[in-house]
Design a protein around this motif. Sequence first.
Motif, PDB file in Angstrom:
ATOM      1  N   ASN A   1      -0.432   1.702 -10.509  1.00 51.22           N
ATOM      2  CA  ASN A   1      -0.332   2.659  -9.560  1.00 51.22           C
ATOM      3  C   ASN A   1      -1.002   3.843  -9.829  1.00 51.22           C
ATOM      4  OD1 ASN A   1       1.925   1.794  -7.316  1.00 51.22           O
ATOM      5  ND2 ASN A   1       2.439   1.019  -9.395  1.00 51.22           N
ATOM      6  N   ALA A   2      -0.955   5.174  -9.714  1.00 52.78           N
ATOM      7  CA  ALA A   2      -1.375   6.101  -9.659  1.00 52.78           C
ATOM      8  C   ALA A   2      -0.725   7.236 -11.046  1.00 52.78           C
ATOM      9  CB  ALA A   2      -2.013   7.229  -8.705  1.00 52.78           C
ATOM     10  N   LEU A   3       0.734   6.756 -11.712  1.00 53.95           N
ATOM     11  CA  LEU A   3       1.266   7.830 -12.192  1.00 53.95           C
ATOM     12  C   LEU A   3       0.598   7.849 -13.263  1.00 53.95           C
ATOM     13  CD1 LEU A   3       4.384   4.492 -12.402  1.00 53.95           C
ATOM     14  CD2 LEU A   3       3.754   6.942 -10.587  1.00 53.95           C
ATOM     15  N   GLN A   4       1.657   9.913 -13.347  1.00 56.11           N
ATOM     16  CA  GLN A   4       1.331  10.839 -13.825  1.00 56.11           C
ATOM     17  C   GLN A   4       2.410  11.622 -14.988  1.00 56.11           C
ATOM     18  OE1 GLN A   4      -0.410  13.205 -11.389  1.00 56.11           O
ATOM     19  NE2 GLN A   4      -2.318  13.034 -11.619  1.00 56.11           N
ATOM     20  N   GLY A   5       2.159  12.165 -15.532  1.00 60.19           N
ATOM     21  CA  GLY A   5       3.060  12.743 -16.789  1.00 60.19           C
ATOM     22  C   GLY A   5       3.177  11.901 -17.448  1.00 60.19           C
TER      23      GLY A   5
ATOM     24  N   SER B   1       1.928   7.516  -6.148  1.00 59.09           N
ATOM     25  CA  SER B   1       1.906   8.832  -7.649  1.00 59.09           C
ATOM     26  C   SER B   1       2.628   9.173  -8.340  1.00 59.09           C
ATOM     27  CB  SER B   1       0.672   9.406  -6.584  1.00 59.09           C
ATOM     28  OG  SER B   1       1.103  10.102  -5.669  1.00 59.09           O
ATOM     29  N   GLY B   2       2.264  10.942  -8.609  1.00 53.03           N
ATOM     30  CA  GLY B   2       3.394  11.764  -9.265  1.00 53.03           C
ATOM     31  C   GLY B   2       3.898  11.144 -10.346  1.00 53.03           C
ATOM     32  N   GLU B   3       5.482  11.537 -10.904  1.00 57.82           N
ATOM     33  CA  GLU B   3       6.264  11.246 -12.082  1.00 57.82           C
ATOM     34  C   GLU B   3       6.467  10.468 -11.923  1.00 57.82           C
ATOM     35  OE1 GLU B   3       6.793  15.288 -14.360  1.00 57.82           O
ATOM     36  OE2 GLU B   3       5.315  15.501 -14.243  1.00 57.82           O
ATOM     37  N   LEU B   4       6.967   9.594 -12.910  1.00 61.33           N
ATOM     38  CA  LEU B   4       7.798   8.765 -12.756  1.00 61.33           C
ATOM     39  C   LEU B   4       9.468   9.716 -12.158  1.00 61.33           C
ATOM     40  CD1 LEU B   4       7.094   6.374 -16.381  1.00 61.33           C
ATOM     41  CD2 LEU B   4       7.294   5.756 -13.921  1.00 61.33           C
TER      42      LEU B   4
ATOM     43  N   LYS C   1       1.191  -1.225   0.465  1.00 58.28           N
ATOM     44  CA  LYS C   1      -0.437   0.053  -0.071  1.00 58.28           C
ATOM     45  C   LYS C   1       1.212   0.981  -0.535  1.00 58.28           C
ATOM     46  CE  LYS C   1      -3.238  -2.334   2.240  1.00 58.28           C
ATOM     47  NZ  LYS C   1      -4.743  -2.694   3.716  1.00 58.28           N
ATOM     48  N   LEU C   2       1.552   1.113  -0.492  1.00 55.29           N
ATOM     49  CA  LEU C   2       3.027   2.123  -0.960  1.00 55.29           C
ATOM     50  C   LEU C   2       2.409   3.091  -1.394  1.00 55.29           C
ATOM     51  CD1 LEU C   2       6.422  -0.030  -1.784  1.00 55.29           C
ATOM     52  CD2 LEU C   2       5.258   1.054   0.341  1.00 55.29           C
ATOM     53  N   SER C   3       2.599   4.636  -1.242  1.00 58.52           N
ATOM     54  CA  SER C   3       2.118   5.705  -1.940  1.00 58.52           C
ATOM     55  C   SER C   3       3.628   6.795  -1.950  1.00 58.52           C
ATOM     56  CB  SER C   3       0.462   5.916  -0.969  1.00 58.52           C
ATOM     57  OG  SER C   3       1.758   6.849   0.204  1.00 58.52           O
ATOM     58  N   GLY C   4       2.225   8.169  -2.284  1.00 56.62           N
ATOM     59  CA  GLY C   4       3.695   8.951  -2.584  1.00 56.62           C
ATOM     60  C   GLY C   4       4.404   9.147  -3.518  1.00 56.62           C
ATOM     61  N   PRO C   5       5.595  10.183  -4.215  1.00 58.23           N
ATOM     62  CA  PRO C   5       6.349   9.707  -5.461  1.00 58.23           C
ATOM     63  C   PRO C   5       7.318   8.663  -5.377  1.00 58.23           C
ATOM     64  CG  PRO C   5       7.147  11.373  -4.233  1.00 58.23           C
ATOM     65  CD  PRO C   5       5.284  11.007  -3.613  1.00 58.23           C
TER      66      PRO C   5
ATOM     67  N   ILE D   1       9.307  -3.636 -19.770  1.00 59.46           N
ATOM     68  CA  ILE D   1       9.032  -2.501 -19.451  1.00 59.46           C
ATOM     69  C   ILE D   1       7.282  -2.220 -18.873  1.00 59.46           C
ATOM     70  CG2 ILE D   1       8.115   0.376 -19.501  1.00 59.46           C
ATOM     71  CD1 ILE D   1      10.989   1.105 -21.649  1.00 59.46           C
ATOM     72  N   ASP D   2       7.108  -2.770 -18.027  1.00 63.08           N
ATOM     73  CA  ASP D   2       5.344  -1.998 -18.211  1.00 63.08           C
ATOM     74  C   ASP D   2       5.084  -1.735 -16.798  1.00 63.08           C
ATOM     75  OD1 ASP D   2       2.811  -3.073 -17.164  1.00 63.08           O
ATOM     76  OD2 ASP D   2       2.909  -5.408 -16.606  1.00 63.08           O
ATOM     77  N   LEU D   3       4.153  -0.409 -17.557  1.00 59.84           N
ATOM     78  CA  LEU D   3       4.053   0.581 -16.603  1.00 59.84           C
ATOM     79  C   LEU D   3       2.021   0.726 -18.003  1.00 59.84           C
ATOM     80  CD1 LEU D   3       6.816   3.292 -18.585  1.00 59.84           C
ATOM     81  CD2 LEU D   3       6.475   1.948 -15.821  1.00 59.84           C
ATOM     82  N   SER D   4       1.820  -0.170 -17.144  1.00 60.45           N
ATOM     83  CA  SER D   4       0.351  -0.235 -17.259  1.00 60.45           C
ATOM     84  C   SER D   4      -0.465  -0.177 -16.087  1.00 60.45           C
ATOM     85  CB  SER D   4      -0.396  -1.893 -18.140  1.00 60.45           C
ATOM     86  OG  SER D   4       0.220  -3.080 -17.392  1.00 60.45           O
ATOM     87  N   HIS D   5      -1.814   0.140 -16.489  1.00 52.03           N
ATOM     88  CA  HIS D   5      -3.036   0.890 -15.326  1.00 52.03           C
ATOM     89  C   HIS D   5      -2.385   2.202 -14.723  1.00 52.03           C
ATOM     90  CE1 HIS D   5      -5.606  -2.606 -16.135  1.00 52.03           C
ATOM     91  NE2 HIS D   5      -4.538  -3.641 -16.512  1.00 52.03           N
ATOM     92  N   ASN D   6      -1.722   2.770 -14.896  1.00 53.57           N
ATOM     93  CA  ASN D   6      -1.439   3.825 -14.376  1.00 53.57           C
ATOM     94  C   ASN D   6      -2.117   4.781 -15.080  1.00 53.57           C
ATOM     95  OD1 ASN D   6       0.630   3.908 -11.938  1.00 53.57           O
ATOM     96  ND2 ASN D   6       1.832   2.431 -14.366  1.00 53.57           N
ATOM     97  N   ARG D   7      -1.411   6.276 -15.066  1.00 54.02           N
ATOM     98  CA  ARG D   7      -2.569   7.268 -15.616  1.00 54.02           C
ATOM     99  C   ARG D   7      -1.441   8.598 -16.524  1.00 54.02           C
ATOM    100  NH1 ARG D   7      -4.674   9.547  -9.967  1.00 54.02           N
ATOM    101  NH2 ARG D   7      -6.491   7.571  -9.549  1.00 54.02           N
ATOM    102  N   LEU D   8      -0.248   7.420 -17.038  1.00 49.31           N
ATOM    103  CA  LEU D   8       0.471   8.090 -17.792  1.00 49.31           C
ATOM    104  C   LEU D   8      -0.304   9.103 -19.201  1.00 49.31           C
ATOM    105  CD1 LEU D   8       3.183   5.565 -17.364  1.00 49.31           C
ATOM    106  CD2 LEU D   8       3.030   7.865 -16.257  1.00 49.31           C
TER     107      LEU D   8
END
Length: 418
Positions: free
Chosen positions: A233-237, A214-217, A189-193, A252-259
Amino acid sequence: MAHPLLIPIVMFLISEQCESKTHWADVQVLRHLKQALDPNSVPPASCVSTWDFSVDPCDNLYTEKFTCGFTCDLVAFDGTTHITDIQLDHAGYSGSIVSVPWPLTPHLRSLDLSTNYLSGSIPSSLSSLLQLRRLALSSNSFSGHIPNSIGILTNLEELYLNSNRFTGTVPHTFNGLQCLKRLELQQNKLSGPFPDLGSLPNLSFLDASDNTISGELPANFPTNLVQLTMRSNALQGTIPESLQHLNYLQVIDLSHNRLSGSVPHFLFSHQSLQQLTLTNNHFTSVQIPASFGTQSNLIALDVSQNQLQGLLPGFLAFMPRLSALSLENNIFTGFIPIQYALKAVFPPAGVSPWMRLLLGGNYLYGPIPSPFLGMKAGSATVNLAGNCFHKCPISLFFCQAAPQKSVNQCKNFVPVIP
Protein backbone atom coordinates in the motif's frame (compact mmCIF):
# COMPACT_ATOMS: atom_id res chain seq x y z
CA MET A 1 -59.49 -25.14 27.90
CA ALA A 2 -55.95 -26.00 26.73
CA HIS A 3 -53.09 -25.13 28.96
CA PRO A 4 -51.29 -22.01 27.61
CA LEU A 5 -47.91 -23.78 27.57
CA LEU A 6 -49.26 -26.45 25.19
CA ILE A 7 -50.27 -23.98 22.46
CA PRO A 8 -46.75 -23.48 20.97
CA ILE A 9 -46.21 -27.26 20.96
CA VAL A 10 -49.49 -27.88 19.12
CA MET A 11 -48.65 -25.18 16.56
CA PHE A 12 -45.27 -26.82 15.94
CA LEU A 13 -46.83 -30.28 15.42
CA ILE A 14 -49.36 -28.84 12.98
CA SER A 15 -46.60 -27.11 11.04
CA GLU A 16 -44.67 -30.36 10.75
CA GLN A 17 -47.68 -31.97 9.05
CA CYS A 18 -48.06 -29.15 6.54
CA GLU A 19 -46.62 -29.42 3.05
CA SER A 20 -43.36 -27.53 2.94
CA LYS A 21 -43.28 -24.76 0.33
CA THR A 22 -40.46 -22.38 -0.49
CA HIS A 23 -41.37 -18.84 0.43
CA TRP A 24 -42.52 -17.01 -2.70
CA ALA A 25 -40.14 -14.11 -2.10
CA ASP A 26 -37.12 -16.44 -2.07
CA VAL A 27 -38.18 -17.99 -5.35
CA GLN A 28 -38.51 -14.50 -6.83
CA VAL A 29 -34.96 -13.64 -5.73
CA LEU A 30 -33.62 -16.78 -7.41
CA ARG A 31 -35.53 -15.91 -10.56
CA HIS A 32 -34.10 -12.36 -10.61
CA LEU A 33 -30.62 -13.66 -9.89
CA LYS A 34 -30.73 -16.01 -12.85
CA GLN A 35 -32.06 -13.21 -15.07
CA ALA A 36 -29.21 -10.93 -13.96
CA LEU A 37 -26.59 -13.37 -15.20
CA ASP A 38 -25.33 -13.40 -18.76
CA PRO A 39 -27.10 -16.43 -20.34
CA ASN A 40 -23.92 -17.22 -22.28
CA SER A 41 -22.05 -17.68 -18.99
CA VAL A 42 -24.43 -20.33 -17.65
CA PRO A 43 -23.04 -23.78 -18.56
CA PRO A 44 -25.61 -26.54 -19.20
CA ALA A 45 -24.38 -28.55 -16.21
CA SER A 46 -24.20 -25.67 -13.75
CA CYS A 47 -26.34 -25.07 -10.68
CA VAL A 48 -28.22 -22.16 -12.22
CA SER A 49 -29.10 -24.21 -15.29
CA THR A 50 -31.26 -26.45 -13.07
CA TRP A 51 -33.39 -23.52 -11.92
CA ASP A 52 -36.42 -23.81 -14.20
CA PHE A 53 -38.95 -22.83 -11.46
CA SER A 54 -41.48 -25.45 -12.61
CA VAL A 55 -41.23 -27.17 -9.22
CA ASP A 56 -40.84 -26.04 -5.65
CA PRO A 57 -37.07 -25.57 -5.07
CA CYS A 58 -36.78 -26.78 -1.49
CA ASP A 59 -39.09 -29.77 -2.05
CA ASN A 60 -36.93 -31.06 -4.89
CA LEU A 61 -33.40 -30.87 -3.51
CA TYR A 62 -32.66 -34.51 -4.31
CA THR A 63 -34.07 -34.62 -7.83
CA GLU A 64 -32.78 -33.30 -11.12
CA LYS A 65 -34.41 -29.94 -10.35
CA PHE A 66 -32.78 -27.39 -8.03
CA THR A 67 -30.13 -29.86 -6.95
CA CYS A 68 -27.34 -27.47 -6.02
CA GLY A 69 -26.44 -23.90 -5.24
CA PHE A 70 -28.42 -23.29 -2.07
CA THR A 71 -29.61 -24.69 1.24
CA CYS A 72 -33.15 -24.57 2.59
CA ASP A 73 -34.19 -24.53 6.24
CA LEU A 74 -37.61 -24.50 7.89
CA VAL A 75 -37.58 -21.26 9.82
CA ALA A 76 -41.30 -20.51 10.19
CA PHE A 77 -44.11 -22.31 12.05
CA ASP A 78 -46.49 -21.96 9.11
CA GLY A 79 -44.67 -24.66 7.15
CA THR A 80 -42.86 -22.18 4.88
CA THR A 81 -39.32 -23.09 3.91
CA HIS A 82 -36.75 -20.33 3.45
CA ILE A 83 -33.52 -20.38 1.48
CA THR A 84 -30.70 -19.66 3.93
CA ASP A 85 -27.58 -20.30 1.85
CA ILE A 86 -26.81 -19.42 -1.78
CA GLN A 87 -23.47 -20.72 -3.05
CA LEU A 88 -22.48 -20.15 -6.67
CA ASP A 89 -18.70 -19.86 -6.38
CA HIS A 90 -16.25 -20.99 -9.09
CA ALA A 91 -19.04 -21.24 -11.65
CA GLY A 92 -17.78 -18.80 -14.27
CA TYR A 93 -20.93 -16.67 -14.28
CA SER A 94 -20.90 -13.11 -15.58
CA GLY A 95 -23.37 -10.25 -15.42
CA SER A 96 -24.60 -7.88 -12.72
CA ILE A 97 -26.57 -8.49 -9.53
CA VAL A 98 -27.74 -4.90 -9.04
CA SER A 99 -31.31 -5.72 -10.06
CA VAL A 100 -31.72 -8.67 -7.69
CA PRO A 101 -34.31 -7.82 -4.96
CA TRP A 102 -32.35 -9.14 -1.95
CA PRO A 103 -34.74 -7.56 0.60
CA LEU A 104 -37.29 -10.20 -0.35
CA THR A 105 -35.19 -12.96 1.22
CA PRO A 106 -34.46 -11.66 4.73
CA HIS A 107 -33.57 -15.09 6.15
CA LEU A 108 -30.45 -15.53 4.00
CA ARG A 109 -27.43 -16.36 6.18
CA SER A 110 -24.74 -17.02 3.57
CA LEU A 111 -24.25 -15.61 0.08
CA ASP A 112 -21.24 -16.85 -1.91
CA LEU A 113 -20.81 -15.54 -5.45
CA SER A 114 -17.01 -15.60 -5.42
CA THR A 115 -14.71 -16.53 -8.30
CA ASN A 116 -17.01 -15.66 -11.17
CA TYR A 117 -17.03 -12.82 -13.72
CA LEU A 118 -19.69 -10.68 -12.10
CA SER A 119 -19.39 -6.93 -12.56
CA GLY A 120 -21.08 -3.67 -11.65
CA SER A 121 -21.51 -2.26 -8.18
CA ILE A 122 -22.70 -3.90 -4.97
CA PRO A 123 -26.47 -3.32 -4.73
CA SER A 124 -27.49 -1.33 -1.67
CA SER A 125 -30.34 -3.82 -1.20
CA LEU A 126 -27.82 -6.29 0.25
CA SER A 127 -27.94 -4.23 3.44
CA SER A 128 -31.44 -5.60 4.05
CA LEU A 129 -30.05 -9.10 4.63
CA LEU A 130 -29.87 -8.55 8.38
CA GLN A 131 -29.43 -12.27 9.15
CA LEU A 132 -26.42 -12.58 6.83
CA ARG A 133 -23.37 -14.13 8.48
CA ARG A 134 -21.16 -14.72 5.46
CA LEU A 135 -20.85 -12.54 2.34
CA ALA A 136 -18.34 -13.67 -0.28
CA LEU A 137 -18.00 -11.63 -3.48
CA SER A 138 -14.27 -12.16 -4.00
CA SER A 139 -12.51 -12.75 -7.33
CA ASN A 140 -15.01 -11.00 -9.57
CA SER A 141 -15.00 -7.65 -11.38
CA PHE A 142 -17.18 -5.64 -9.01
CA SER A 143 -16.36 -1.93 -9.04
CA GLY A 144 -17.39 1.37 -7.48
CA HIS A 145 -17.37 2.21 -3.80
CA ILE A 146 -18.04 -0.30 -1.04
CA PRO A 147 -21.48 0.72 0.27
CA ASN A 148 -21.57 2.28 3.73
CA SER A 149 -24.77 0.33 4.31
CA ILE A 150 -22.81 -2.92 4.72
CA GLY A 151 -22.01 -1.61 8.19
CA ILE A 152 -25.54 -2.35 9.40
CA LEU A 153 -25.17 -6.10 8.83
CA THR A 154 -24.57 -6.63 12.52
CA ASN A 155 -24.67 -10.46 12.30
CA LEU A 156 -21.96 -10.63 9.63
CA GLU A 157 -19.02 -12.84 10.65
CA GLU A 158 -17.12 -13.15 7.37
CA LEU A 159 -16.77 -10.53 4.62
CA TYR A 160 -14.82 -11.32 1.44
CA LEU A 161 -14.53 -8.44 -1.04
CA ASN A 162 -11.00 -9.21 -2.21
CA SER A 163 -9.78 -9.43 -5.81
CA ASN A 164 -12.21 -6.99 -7.38
CA ARG A 165 -11.99 -3.40 -8.64
CA PHE A 166 -13.44 -1.48 -5.71
CA THR A 167 -12.34 2.13 -5.36
CA GLY A 168 -12.70 4.81 -2.70
CA THR A 169 -12.07 4.40 1.00
CA VAL A 170 -12.84 1.57 3.37
CA PRO A 171 -16.13 2.63 5.03
CA HIS A 172 -15.94 3.81 8.63
CA THR A 173 -19.31 2.13 9.07
CA PHE A 174 -17.48 -1.21 9.27
CA ASN A 175 -17.24 -0.36 12.98
CA GLY A 176 -20.84 -1.55 13.17
CA LEU A 177 -19.87 -5.11 12.26
CA GLN A 178 -19.60 -6.22 15.87
CA CYS A 179 -19.72 -9.96 15.02
CA LEU A 180 -17.13 -9.76 12.23
CA LYS A 181 -14.29 -12.30 12.55
CA ARG A 182 -12.66 -12.15 9.10
CA LEU A 183 -12.28 -9.19 6.72
CA GLU A 184 -10.59 -9.58 3.33
CA LEU A 185 -10.18 -6.49 1.13
CA GLN A 186 -6.92 -7.30 -0.66
CA GLN A 187 -6.29 -6.77 -4.37
CA ASN A 188 -8.59 -3.86 -5.07
CA LYS A 189 -8.04 -0.17 -5.80
CA LEU A 190 -8.99 1.17 -2.39
CA SER A 191 -7.37 4.43 -1.33
CA GLY A 192 -7.31 7.01 1.44
CA PRO A 193 -6.78 6.36 5.15
CA PHE A 194 -7.76 3.08 6.74
CA PRO A 195 -10.47 3.37 9.43
CA ASP A 196 -9.85 2.62 13.08
CA LEU A 197 -11.54 -0.74 13.69
CA GLY A 198 -10.40 -1.08 17.28
CA SER A 199 -14.00 -1.33 18.47
CA LEU A 200 -14.59 -4.68 16.72
CA PRO A 201 -14.31 -7.26 19.53
CA ASN A 202 -14.23 -10.42 17.39
CA LEU A 203 -12.12 -9.53 14.34
CA SER A 204 -9.17 -11.94 14.17
CA PHE A 205 -8.12 -11.79 10.49
CA LEU A 206 -7.59 -8.58 8.52
CA ASP A 207 -6.10 -8.42 5.02
CA ALA A 208 -6.12 -5.14 3.09
CA SER A 209 -3.02 -5.80 0.96
CA ASP A 210 -2.41 -4.71 -2.61
CA ASN A 211 -4.40 -1.48 -2.62
CA THR A 212 -3.32 2.17 -2.53
CA ILE A 213 -4.33 2.85 1.08
CA SER A 214 -2.44 5.88 2.38
CA GLY A 215 -1.93 7.85 5.57
CA GLU A 216 -0.78 6.38 8.85
CA LEU A 217 -1.73 3.08 10.40
CA PRO A 218 -4.77 3.36 12.68
CA ALA A 219 -3.97 4.09 16.31
CA ASN A 220 -5.98 1.06 17.42
CA PHE A 221 -6.62 -2.43 16.12
CA PRO A 222 -9.10 -5.08 17.36
CA THR A 223 -7.91 -6.72 20.56
CA ASN A 224 -8.50 -10.28 19.25
CA LEU A 225 -6.54 -9.76 16.03
CA VAL A 226 -4.42 -12.79 15.07
CA GLN A 227 -3.23 -11.75 11.61
CA LEU A 228 -2.65 -8.22 10.28
CA THR A 229 -1.71 -7.99 6.61
CA MET A 230 -1.55 -4.63 4.82
CA ARG A 231 1.39 -5.09 2.47
CA SER A 232 1.76 -3.25 -0.83
CA ASN A 233 0.00 0.00 0.00
CA ALA A 234 1.17 3.59 0.53
CA LEU A 235 1.14 3.67 4.34
CA GLN A 236 3.40 6.20 6.04
CA GLY A 237 4.52 7.04 9.57
CA THR A 238 5.49 4.66 12.33
CA ILE A 239 4.17 1.41 13.80
CA PRO A 240 1.58 2.23 16.52
CA GLU A 241 2.35 1.25 20.10
CA SER A 242 -1.09 -0.31 20.46
CA LEU A 243 0.15 -3.45 18.66
CA GLN A 244 2.04 -4.46 21.79
CA HIS A 245 -1.27 -4.95 23.61
CA LEU A 246 -2.71 -7.43 21.08
CA ASN A 247 -2.21 -10.64 23.04
CA TYR A 248 -3.24 -13.01 20.22
CA LEU A 249 -1.36 -11.40 17.34
CA GLN A 250 0.75 -13.95 15.44
CA VAL A 251 1.39 -12.46 11.98
CA ILE A 252 2.22 -8.90 10.88
CA ASP A 253 2.94 -8.13 7.23
CA LEU A 254 3.38 -4.42 6.48
CA SER A 255 5.91 -4.85 3.69
CA HIS A 256 6.08 -2.69 0.58
CA ASN A 257 4.85 0.53 2.17
CA ARG A 258 6.49 3.83 3.19
CA LEU A 259 6.77 3.28 6.91
CA SER A 260 9.75 4.93 8.60
CA GLY A 261 11.52 5.53 11.89
CA SER A 262 12.59 2.66 14.12
CA VAL A 263 11.37 -0.90 14.22
CA PRO A 264 9.93 -0.72 17.76
CA HIS A 265 11.37 -2.79 20.58
CA PHE A 266 8.02 -4.25 21.67
CA LEU A 267 7.81 -6.32 18.49
CA PHE A 268 10.85 -8.27 19.75
CA SER A 269 9.37 -8.96 23.17
CA HIS A 270 5.82 -9.70 22.01
CA GLN A 271 4.86 -13.07 23.46
CA SER A 272 2.48 -14.24 20.70
CA LEU A 273 4.01 -12.71 17.54
CA GLN A 274 5.56 -15.38 15.29
CA GLN A 275 6.04 -13.75 11.88
CA LEU A 276 7.07 -10.13 11.23
CA THR A 277 7.54 -8.88 7.65
CA LEU A 278 8.55 -5.24 7.16
CA THR A 279 10.56 -5.50 3.95
CA ASN A 280 10.60 -2.61 1.44
CA ASN A 281 9.94 0.32 3.76
CA HIS A 282 12.03 3.26 5.01
CA PHE A 283 13.04 2.09 8.49
CA THR A 284 16.43 3.38 9.65
CA SER A 285 17.06 1.61 12.96
CA VAL A 286 16.07 -1.32 15.17
CA GLN A 287 15.25 -0.71 18.83
CA ILE A 288 16.70 -3.14 21.38
CA PRO A 289 14.17 -4.70 23.79
CA ALA A 290 14.92 -4.69 27.50
CA SER A 291 14.70 -8.50 27.56
CA PHE A 292 17.02 -8.82 24.53
CA GLY A 293 14.27 -10.86 22.88
CA THR A 294 14.71 -13.86 25.14
CA GLN A 295 10.96 -13.99 25.82
CA SER A 296 9.98 -13.66 22.16
CA ASN A 297 8.19 -16.34 20.15
CA LEU A 298 9.19 -14.77 16.84
CA ILE A 299 10.10 -17.42 14.25
CA ALA A 300 10.60 -15.37 11.07
CA LEU A 301 11.76 -11.75 10.69
CA ASP A 302 12.23 -9.95 7.37
CA VAL A 303 13.38 -6.32 7.44
CA SER A 304 15.24 -6.42 4.13
CA GLN A 305 15.13 -3.58 1.60
CA ASN A 306 15.08 -0.77 4.16
CA GLN A 307 17.62 1.85 5.22
CA LEU A 308 18.74 0.18 8.44
CA GLN A 309 22.20 1.31 9.50
CA GLY A 310 24.78 0.77 12.19
CA LEU A 311 25.98 -2.57 13.50
CA LEU A 312 24.01 -5.78 13.16
CA PRO A 313 21.60 -6.12 16.13
CA GLY A 314 23.34 -8.73 18.26
CA PHE A 315 20.25 -9.53 20.35
CA LEU A 316 18.55 -11.20 17.38
CA ALA A 317 20.84 -14.20 17.83
CA PHE A 318 19.52 -14.72 21.37
CA MET A 319 15.86 -14.97 20.38
CA PRO A 320 15.05 -18.61 21.16
CA ARG A 321 12.67 -19.46 18.30
CA LEU A 322 13.96 -17.13 15.58
CA SER A 323 15.18 -19.35 12.74
CA ALA A 324 14.61 -17.19 9.64
CA LEU A 325 16.22 -13.74 9.50
CA SER A 326 16.63 -11.44 6.51
CA LEU A 327 18.58 -8.18 6.89
CA GLU A 328 19.50 -7.99 3.21
CA ASN A 329 19.94 -4.81 1.20
CA ASN A 330 20.27 -2.32 4.03
CA ILE A 331 23.32 -0.28 5.01
CA PHE A 332 24.59 -2.25 8.00
CA THR A 333 28.33 -2.03 8.67
CA GLY A 334 30.89 -3.66 10.95
CA PHE A 335 31.70 -7.27 11.76
CA ILE A 336 29.26 -10.15 11.90
CA PRO A 337 28.70 -10.84 15.63
CA ILE A 338 30.14 -14.20 16.64
CA GLN A 339 26.78 -15.16 18.18
CA TYR A 340 25.26 -15.13 14.67
CA ALA A 341 27.70 -17.83 13.60
CA LEU A 342 27.31 -19.83 16.78
CA LYS A 343 23.54 -19.89 16.40
CA ALA A 344 23.99 -21.32 12.91
CA VAL A 345 26.37 -24.11 13.93
CA PHE A 346 26.38 -24.51 17.73
CA PRO A 347 23.08 -23.11 19.05
CA PRO A 348 22.66 -23.16 22.84
CA ALA A 349 20.19 -25.58 24.37
CA GLY A 350 16.62 -24.49 23.78
CA VAL A 351 17.57 -22.08 20.96
CA SER A 352 16.53 -22.78 17.35
CA PRO A 353 19.40 -22.69 14.83
CA TRP A 354 19.29 -20.51 11.74
CA MET A 355 17.50 -22.19 8.87
CA ARG A 356 17.77 -18.98 6.85
CA LEU A 357 20.21 -16.15 7.51
CA LEU A 358 20.35 -13.51 4.78
CA LEU A 359 22.87 -10.69 5.30
CA GLY A 360 23.73 -9.86 1.70
CA GLY A 361 23.76 -6.41 0.14
CA ASN A 362 25.15 -4.47 3.13
CA TYR A 363 28.58 -3.02 4.02
CA LEU A 364 29.71 -5.73 6.41
CA TYR A 365 33.44 -6.35 6.57
CA GLY A 366 36.18 -8.07 8.56
CA PRO A 367 36.92 -11.77 8.92
CA ILE A 368 34.17 -14.29 8.33
CA PRO A 369 33.41 -15.94 11.70
CA SER A 370 35.13 -19.32 11.79
CA PRO A 371 31.99 -21.40 12.59
CA PHE A 372 30.62 -20.40 9.18
CA LEU A 373 33.68 -21.84 7.41
CA GLY A 374 32.79 -25.38 8.41
CA MET A 375 29.22 -25.20 7.11
CA LYS A 376 28.22 -27.27 4.11
CA ALA A 377 25.75 -26.30 1.41
CA GLY A 378 22.25 -27.50 2.32
CA SER A 379 22.79 -27.30 6.06
CA ALA A 380 21.14 -23.86 6.11
CA THR A 381 20.46 -21.01 3.71
CA VAL A 382 23.10 -18.39 4.42
CA ASN A 383 23.97 -15.41 2.20
CA LEU A 384 26.88 -13.01 2.77
CA ALA A 385 27.18 -11.85 -0.85
CA GLY A 386 27.33 -8.21 -1.90
CA ASN A 387 29.20 -6.96 1.21
CA CYS A 388 32.78 -5.91 1.81
CA PHE A 389 34.27 -9.31 2.68
CA HIS A 390 37.25 -9.34 0.39
CA LYS A 391 38.19 -12.78 1.63
CA CYS A 392 34.93 -14.47 0.75
CA PRO A 393 35.82 -16.90 -2.04
CA ILE A 394 33.08 -18.28 -4.27
CA SER A 395 34.10 -21.74 -3.12
CA LEU A 396 32.08 -20.96 0.02
CA PHE A 397 28.39 -21.47 -0.78
CA PHE A 398 27.29 -18.40 1.18
CA CYS A 399 29.50 -16.13 -0.97
CA GLN A 400 28.23 -17.30 -4.34
CA ALA A 401 24.99 -15.30 -4.83
CA ALA A 402 26.75 -12.09 -5.95
CA PRO A 403 30.27 -10.61 -5.93
CA GLN A 404 31.46 -8.49 -3.03
CA LYS A 405 31.42 -4.71 -3.45
CA SER A 406 34.56 -3.10 -4.82
CA VAL A 407 37.24 -1.80 -2.46
CA ASN A 408 36.59 1.80 -3.54
CA GLN A 409 32.83 1.48 -3.01
CA CYS A 410 33.37 0.05 0.45
CA LYS A 411 35.94 2.64 1.52
CA ASN A 412 33.85 5.52 0.23
CA PHE A 413 31.00 4.40 2.48
CA VAL A 414 33.04 3.07 5.42
CA PRO A 415 36.43 4.81 5.49
CA VAL A 416 37.71 2.65 8.39
CA ILE A 417 37.69 -0.50 6.27
CA PRO A 418 41.34 -1.60 5.99
